[in-house]
Design a protein around this motif. Structure first.
Motif, PDB file in Angstrom:
ATOM      1  N   ARG A   1     -51.931   1.848 101.539  1.00  0.00           N
ATOM      2  CA  ARG A   1     -51.276   1.068 100.496  1.00  0.00           C
ATOM      3  C   ARG A   1     -50.525  -0.098 101.118  1.00  0.00           C
TER       4      ARG A   1
ATOM      5  N   LYS B   1     -53.706  -2.403 103.574  1.00  0.00           N
ATOM      6  CA  LYS B   1     -55.031  -2.233 102.974  1.00  0.00           C
ATOM      7  C   LYS B   1     -56.093  -3.182 103.518  1.00  0.00           C
ATOM      8  N   GLY B   2     -55.716  -4.210 104.226  1.00  0.00           N
ATOM      9  CA  GLY B   2     -56.697  -5.155 104.748  1.00  0.00           C
ATOM     10  C   GLY B   2     -57.273  -4.778 106.107  1.00  0.00           C
TER      11      GLY B   2
ATOM     12  N   TRP C   1     -59.318   2.102 107.612  1.00  0.00           N
ATOM     13  CA  TRP C   1     -60.201   2.705 106.607  1.00  0.00           C
ATOM     14  C   TRP C   1     -61.305   3.520 107.279  1.00  0.00           C
TER      15      TRP C   1
ATOM     16  N   ARG D   1     -63.218   2.790  97.126  1.00  0.00           N
ATOM     17  CA  ARG D   1     -62.123   1.828  97.326  1.00  0.00           C
ATOM     18  C   ARG D   1     -62.478   0.804  98.393  1.00  0.00           C
ATOM     19  N   MET D   2     -63.184   1.234  99.443  1.00  0.00           N
ATOM     20  CA  MET D   2     -63.584   0.285 100.490  1.00  0.00           C
ATOM     21  C   MET D   2     -64.543  -0.762  99.950  1.00  0.00           C
TER      22      MET D   2
ATOM     23  N   GLN E   1     -64.647  -1.848  96.961  1.00  0.00           N
ATOM     24  CA  GLN E   1     -63.882  -2.764  96.110  1.00  0.00           C
ATOM     25  C   GLN E   1     -63.081  -3.763  96.938  1.00  0.00           C
ATOM     26  N   LEU E   2     -62.502  -3.278  98.052  1.00  0.00           N
ATOM     27  CA  LEU E   2     -61.653  -4.151  98.866  1.00  0.00           C
ATOM     28  C   LEU E   2     -62.441  -5.032  99.828  1.00  0.00           C
ATOM     29  N   PHE E   3     -63.578  -4.540 100.316  1.00  0.00           N
ATOM     30  CA  PHE E   3     -64.379  -5.281 101.300  1.00  0.00           C
ATOM     31  C   PHE E   3     -65.806  -5.469 100.788  1.00  0.00           C
TER      32      PHE E   3
END
Length: 192
Positions: free
Chosen positions: A86, A89-90, A95, A117-118, A120-122
């Protein structure tokens, strides 16, 4: 943990004190990644010790079903990863460490959540799409979802040739599984 026979009362007090010290470090105004990683390393080593003692002391002989003591440390470690990511997260390496932990403790539901989630973020990282598709194909045995993930990854990372190579490899692997399955099912059938 003490009632189940994994640790003595002095060991439980020591564990509680160490956890409290780590929690104080995590609650400060600007905790570092190293604070989280130290806390996670402690929980992972504690889980290894619990599993080792479970085998040595033959604790499973008295219980047939899983209890809270079987997964409480793993659940706490997942919560620590969630808290860490949290804040940071970058960081893709954190991860991937969580992914490795999920694989090592066979947390398949948590692995699916982390991979989602990965993605979505990357969305432009090809390795994330490849790993998610490999997970679906190899562990969930769902070729349709794996194929869909690879195709989405190819659309999102259009300039990356690795995705095409991995997609081709995945399709060949799936075809080989189908051939092997057909040979097992139709052993005595002529023409196969």
């Amino acid at each position: 943990l003490e009632q189940a026979g994994y640790f003595s009362s002095t060991e439980v007090r020591s564990i509680a004190q160490r956890r409290q010290d780590y929690e104080y470090a995590l609650q400060r105004r600007l905790p570092d990644k190293s604070d989280f990683l130290r806390s996670i390393a402690f929980e992972v080593s504690l889980e290894r010790l619990r599993v080792l003692r479970k085998q040595e002391r033959n604790i499973t002989a008295s219980r047939k079903q899983t209890t809270l003591t079987d997964y409480c440390i793993i659940r706490r470690t997942h919560k620590l990863y969630e808290r860490m990511l949290r804040k940071f997260k970058g960081d893709l390496t954190l991860w991937s460490e969580w992914i490795k932990f999920c694989g090592s403790c066979r947390s398949s539901k948590q692995m699916s959540k982390v991979l989602t989630r990965m993605m979505q973020l990357f969305p432009t990282e090809a390795a994330v799409w490849v790993h998610a598709a490999a997970w679906e194909l190899e562990h969930n045995h769902n070729a349709t979802v794996a194929r869909s993930l690879m195709q989405t990854g190819i659309r999102m990372c259009s300039g990356d040739a690795r995705l095409w190579v991995e997609y081709f490899r995945m399709e060949l692997l799936y075809a080989a599984r189908l051939v092997a399955r057909r040979q097992v099912l139709f052993k005595g059938a002529p023409g196969l």
